[in-house]
Design a protein around this motif. Structure first.
Motif, mmCIF file in Angstrom:
data_model
loop_
_atom_site.group_PDB
_atom_site.id
_atom_site.type_symbol
_atom_site.label_atom_id
_atom_site.label_comp_id
_atom_site.label_asym_id
_atom_site.label_seq_id
_atom_site.Cartn_x
_atom_site.Cartn_y
_atom_site.Cartn_z
ATOM 1 N N ILE A 23 0.867 -1.171 0.000
ATOM 2 C CA ILE A 23 0.000 0.000 0.000
ATOM 3 C C ILE A 23 0.907 1.225 0.000
ATOM 4 N N THR A 31 -4.022 7.407 0.173
ATOM 5 C CA THR A 31 -3.606 6.182 -0.494
ATOM 6 C C THR A 31 -3.460 6.420 -1.989
ATOM 7 N N THR A 34 -2.799 0.431 -4.173
ATOM 8 C CA THR A 34 -2.782 -0.811 -3.415
ATOM 9 C C THR A 34 -2.512 -1.946 -4.394
ATOM 10 N N ALA A 115 -2.732 -2.984 6.759
ATOM 11 C CA ALA A 115 -3.289 -2.922 5.405
ATOM 12 C C ALA A 115 -2.441 -3.747 4.434
ATOM 13 N N ARG A 137 -7.372 3.657 -2.929
ATOM 14 C CA ARG A 137 -7.706 2.644 -1.935
ATOM 15 C C ARG A 137 -8.516 1.536 -2.582
ATOM 16 N N LEU A 141 -10.510 -3.465 0.679
ATOM 17 C CA LEU A 141 -9.665 -3.300 1.859
ATOM 18 C C LEU A 141 -10.495 -2.667 2.968
ATOM 19 N N GLU A 144 -9.295 -0.737 6.492
ATOM 20 C CA GLU A 144 -8.690 0.583 6.556
ATOM 21 C C GLU A 144 -9.762 1.662 6.506
ATOM 22 N N TYR A 150 -2.959 7.582 9.277
ATOM 23 C CA TYR A 150 -2.098 6.584 9.880
ATOM 24 C C TYR A 150 -0.639 7.043 9.927
#
Length: 154
Positions: A23, A31, A34, A115, A137, A141, A144, A150
């Motif tokens: 990720i 993000t 991924t 993740a 993203r 997933l 998350e 994060y």
């Protein structure tokens, strides 16, 4: 601005059916991509090394020159930090390692790398060589929270 590349490898058995999960986040923790990939039968360590290489190769393909690579495999991080890459990955590493202005490697705990861990487990159920990638993203997933920060990169 830098990119955070969180990587993980998983094998169902050691060796066993394995996968890689990556990720990638930008400096605001959004993000960017991924990736889950099936690796076939290999060891946990091999899966961890391949996951890191996949993340680094993504950075090259997407013209990211300042990266921070994070993995919960201390052995894999140490191999990259010390430039002691296993034979099976050495050519791939040598072709990309000098393409960055800055490259940092850090170990993290599995709880922080959740993740990438989920993506690696997903990859372990894919056929060898199959890749599921998504810009942004990945909708599947579910663990998350897109509203939660994060990491904050400086």
């Amino acid at each position: 601005m830098g990119s955070l590349i969180c990587c993980d490898g998983a094998a169902r058995g050691n060796p066993g059916q394995a996968g890689a999960g990556i990720i990638i986040r930008d400096h605001n923790s959004s993000t960017l991509a991924t990736i889950a990939m099936g690796l076939g039968i290999c060891s946990n360590f091999t899966a961890e090394v391949v996951a890191i290489l996949l993340g680094i190769e993504w950075a090259v393909e997407n013209h990211k020159v300042n990266i921070w690579v994070v993995s919960n495999s201390m052995a894999a991080i140490k191999a990259f930090r010390d430039n002691k890459i296993p034979w099976f990955a050495r050519n791939r590493w040598n072709s990309v390692k000098n393409l960055f202005q800055q490259m940092k490697f850090s170990h993290s705990f599995r709880e922080v790398n959740f993740a990438a861990d989920a993506l690696a487990k997903q990859g372990s159920f894919l056929p060898s060589g199959q890749i599921i990638s998504f810009n942004g993203r990945l909708e599947t997933l579910a663990i998350e929270n897109p509203e939660q920060i994060y990491y904050r990169l400086i």
